[in-house]
Design an enzyme around this catalytic site. Structure first.
Site, PDB file in Angstrom:
ATOM      1  N   GLU A  23     -30.841  44.413  64.046  1.00 33.02           N
ATOM      2  CA  GLU A  23     -30.657  45.513  64.994  1.00 33.02           C
ATOM      3  C   GLU A  23     -30.615  46.859  64.264  1.00 33.02           C
ATOM      4  O   GLU A  23     -31.216  47.836  64.727  1.00 33.02           O
ATOM      5  CB  GLU A  23     -29.366  45.316  65.792  1.00 33.02           C
ATOM      6  N   GLU A  71     -19.123  43.838  74.603  1.00 33.71           N
ATOM      7  CA  GLU A  71     -19.072  44.996  73.698  1.00 33.71           C
ATOM      8  C   GLU A  71     -19.081  46.301  74.495  1.00 33.71           C
ATOM      9  O   GLU A  71     -18.339  47.246  74.193  1.00 33.71           O
ATOM     10  CB  GLU A  71     -20.275  44.939  72.755  1.00 33.71           C
ATOM     11  N   LYS A 127     -13.319  44.720  68.088  1.00 36.03           N
ATOM     12  CA  LYS A 127     -14.660  45.200  67.763  1.00 36.03           C
ATOM     13  C   LYS A 127     -14.571  46.182  66.615  1.00 36.03           C
ATOM     14  O   LYS A 127     -13.638  47.002  66.565  1.00 36.03           O
ATOM     15  CB  LYS A 127     -15.295  45.905  68.975  1.00 36.03           C
ATOM     16  N   GLU A 156     -26.787  59.741  72.337  1.00 42.23           N
ATOM     17  CA  GLU A 156     -25.434  59.500  72.849  1.00 42.23           C
ATOM     18  C   GLU A 156     -24.609  60.778  72.977  1.00 42.23           C
ATOM     19  O   GLU A 156     -24.297  61.426  71.977  1.00 42.23           O
ATOM     20  CB  GLU A 156     -24.717  58.508  71.926  1.00 42.23           C
TER      21      GLU A 156
END
Length: 376
Positions: free
Chosen positions: A364, A231, A143, A192
């Site tokens: 996105e 993911e 990733k 986050e």
């Protein structure tokens, strides 16, 4: 350091920010705790955490080493300030280690900025995406989190007070932050938490996997989507492994949804117990998670340093507040922008895995960009 405590209840806390125009300053609003902290006038940079100051503001660059344009001399420090305004659900205080100043109340400004985007960057995005896919085929990575820098100009200087006010109003589940040094201001609304410390209680978010709320059955689709689950679990596994390097006491909650204004994210909370590691040490140890860099981390960072054409600076890097007891919160500086005069550089990114589609991922990032655009 002796700080005077003065009761001060400002109807518009941004009056405090505005008073120190031109000074180095920060803005921090923790929506979870309903805690607002504004610091103004740099006192000093602090090398080791100490209880000498009521609050410290910490920033860390995304990459190690000197930052390139436009981020030179911006962040990468733990700072104490001469003046603080602190507002919580039970108190409202002005703290200062020097002569108090008089804060004149100001009304909340809501400015609509007239924006021009510099250019469309889809071709650059597609180039980067294809290079990432080649790394997957070669077995070099699982990733990589790609990012965009989108340049806007305004017909007038950007009004920071208005942007902060709208970010706070529009993003109830986020941490609202700003840091101004010289003519530059970095600000945003991050959902986050990289790491939160409350004595020996350590908390970190695995936040990866995204769907626009405009999609049909968006929440259910995200929870059951194999690509997003793959993911997300890369992030959980890496954060857990990093926590276990410092402590044997780690628990992982069930994966659920985080709802924001425009998107849903997959979120898993990880808890740990630790007595010996400081908050800033945790920030260095955990950064970057695969939600911001990729996996394996060293390969992803080297790849991004060489293939992304822009400097990340403080984007997606740890920043936040440390109190006098060493407790506090470091978030990652996403859904963010760097402002200088009439120029705004917005930063957005998303995780690329072998199952990703170039156009879907680009779209996105456009949804994530709304956090900044809606505040303008």
């Amino acid at each position: 350091m002796n700080y005077k405590k003065i009761k001060l209840n400002l109807e518009n806390p941004l009056s405090f920010w505005s008073h120190f125009s031109g000074e180095e300053r920060f803005y921090w609003y923790d929506r979870q705790k309903e805690q607002l902290i504004i610091g103004a006038e740099r006192l000093c940079a602090v090398k080791n955490q100490t209880n000498e100051y009521p609050y410290l503001f910490h920033t860390q660059s995304f990459f190690e080493g000197e930052m390139r344009a436009p981020w030179q001399n911006m962040g990468g420090e733990t700072l104490a300030f001469k003046h603080y305004y602190v507002k919580t659900s039970h108190e409202s205080l002005y703290l200062t280690c020097t002569e108090p100043v008089t804060i004149e109340p100001k009304k909340v400004l809501e400015v609509t900025h007239s924006l021009t985007q510099k250019e469309d960057d889809f071709e650059d995005w597609a180039r980067l995406f294809n290079q990432i896919q080649e790394s997957f085929k070669a077995g070099e990575s699982q990733k990589i989190v790609a990012s965009r820098e989108i340049d806007f100009t305004s017909s007038q200087d950007f009004c920071i007070e208005s942007i902060l006010h709208k970010l706070s109003k529009n993003n109830p589940n986020c941490f609202i932050f700003a840091y101004q040094k010289g003519e530059k201001t970095f600000l945003g609304a991050s959902p986050e938490v990289l790491v939160q410390k409350a004595d020996d209680e350590i908390l970190s978010y695995a936040l990866a996997g995204t769907i626009s709320k405009t999609e049909i059955n968006a929440a259910e689709r995200l929870l059951n989507d194999p690509k997003n689950q793959f993911e997300h679990h890369i992030v959980i596994d890496k954060i857990k492994a990093q926590l276990l390097k410092k402590t044997s006491q780690v628990t992982v909650e069930e994966t659920g949804l985080m709802e924001l204004k425009n998107v849903y994210h997959l979120r898993t909370l990880l808890h740990a117990k630790d007595h010996s590691t400081s908050l800033t040490e945790w920030g260095v140890h955990l950064h970057p998670t695969p939600a911001l860099g990729g996996e394996p981390s060293d390969y992803a960072l080297n790849f991004l340093r060489h293939h992304e054409h822009h400097e990340r600076g403080l984007y997606a890097a740890p920043l936040g507040i440390i109190d006098g007891q060493g407790n506090g919160t470091l978030v990652v500086g996403i859904r963010s922008a760097l402002i200088e005069g009439k120029t705004l550089r917005a930063y957005v990114g998303c995780g690329i895995v072998p199952y990703s589609d170039v156009r879907d991922e680009f779209n996105e990032t456009k949804v994530k960009l709304k956090t900044i655009l809606e505040a303008l």
